[in-house]
Write an enzyme that holds these catalytic residues in place. Structure first.
Site, short mmCIF file in Angstrom:
data_model
loop_
_atom_site.label_atom_id
_atom_site.label_comp_id
_atom_site.label_asym_id
_atom_site.label_seq_id
_atom_site.Cartn_x
_atom_site.Cartn_y
_atom_site.Cartn_z
CD GLU A 124 -2.86 -0.99 2.35
OE1 GLU A 124 -2.67 0.15 3.12
OE2 GLU A 124 -3.78 -1.58 2.33
CE1 TYR A 157 -7.24 -1.75 6.87
CE2 TYR A 157 -6.03 -1.25 4.93
CZ TYR A 157 -6.04 -0.99 6.07
OH TYR A 157 -5.08 -0.77 6.71
CG ASP A 161 -4.35 8.75 7.45
OD1 ASP A 161 -4.20 7.38 7.57
OD2 ASP A 161 -4.20 9.15 6.58
#
Length: 274
Positions: free
Chosen positions: A49, A175, A60
């Site tokens: 990734e 994911y 994040d």
């Protein structure tokens, strides 16, 4: 078959999980980042990734936010990230590359020009964290028409009513975000992760990768016993940042330190089912 599908088929035949490291493209600078990218397959990366830096990375944690800031300060752009993939493909035609980031840089470039450039560069998949299923016509469906997998995130709060929408147009793999929060936090317990993996595999028919909060070889091994892939990002970037602080004039130390960290994590993932 796509590179992603081919790689997962190989891993399934070998009865082992995939190790997927995450790096922020351009961190701490273009050349060091490219060197590190090229080293990852040899360290055990099965897929990679590659983060696309953005000024407002809402999903994040601090570690990856700062990595993006370093990359932006060094002049990294979406185009330069695609250039890195081109350079990587000069030596490696097999390892799948997934770009992970936010929609704004793609929108600024234009969807059609971006998909043309990404396909030509050798990008295999996209994870765009701020485009929900309701916006699939924006990028997801055009990407798949161009031959690029669009990988969707599922979380501990993705209930039975929401799940069909999440997986409807997902391809490549699902994911699973093992925490209800941002990157770098503590991951979920073994039983909860195992239950989620089984639920997502049954619903989607796709491999399931687990990430967010996997930082140690021990945790990576534990997750790899049931997941099809283990994603590690913050732990690698923390190693990069610490080494950079200790030897800012020696980028080779950054590459060797992160490569060794990746090797240990990959070894744990690959031997989890022995």
């Amino acid at each position: 078959m796509s590179r992603i599908a081919t790689r997962f088929a190989q891993l399934k035949a070998e009865n082992r999980a995939a190790f997927i490291p995450f790096l922020m493209a351009g961190d701490p600078d273009y050349q060091t980042s490219l060197k590190l990218l090229k080293e990852l397959p040899g360290a055990g990366a099965d897929l990679i990734e590659l983060g696309v830096c953005f000024t407002d990375p809402m999903a994040d944690g601090a570690t990856i936010q700062v990595a993006g800031q370093r990359a932006l300060a060094a002049g990294q752009t979406l185009q330069r990230t695609l250039d890195m993939v081109v350079a990587f493909r000069e030596e490696d035609q097999d390892t799948p590359i997934i770009l992970m980031g936010y929609y704004n840089p793609v929108y600024a470039m234009g969807v059609a020009p971006f998909l043309t450039a990404a396909t030509q560069a050798g990008v295999d998949g996209l994870i765009i964290v701020d485009l929900p299923p309701e916006e699939d016509e924006e990028l997801c469906l055009p990407a798949q028409a161009a031959g690029i997998d669009f990988i969707r995130l599922a979380t501990p709060t993705t209930d039975d009513a929401r799940l069909p929408h999440v997986i409807k147009n997902t391809s490549g793999f699902v994911y699973y975000v093992s925490v209800a929060g941002i990157t770098g936090g503590a991951s979920g317990g073994s039983s909860s992760v195992s239950e989620a993996v089984n639920r997502l595999k049954t619903a989607s028919g796709l491999p399931v990768a687990v990430g967010f909060g996997v930082k140690t070889p021990e945790k990576a091994r534990d997750v790899a016993r049931t997941a099809d892939a283990v994603v590690v990002g913050s732990a690698l970037i923390e190693a990069l940042a610490k080494t950079l602080d200790n030897s800012p004039e020696n980028p080779d130390n950054v590459v060797s330190t992160v490569r060794e960290k990746a090797r240990l994590l990959a070894q744990a993932v690959h031997t989890a089912r022995d």
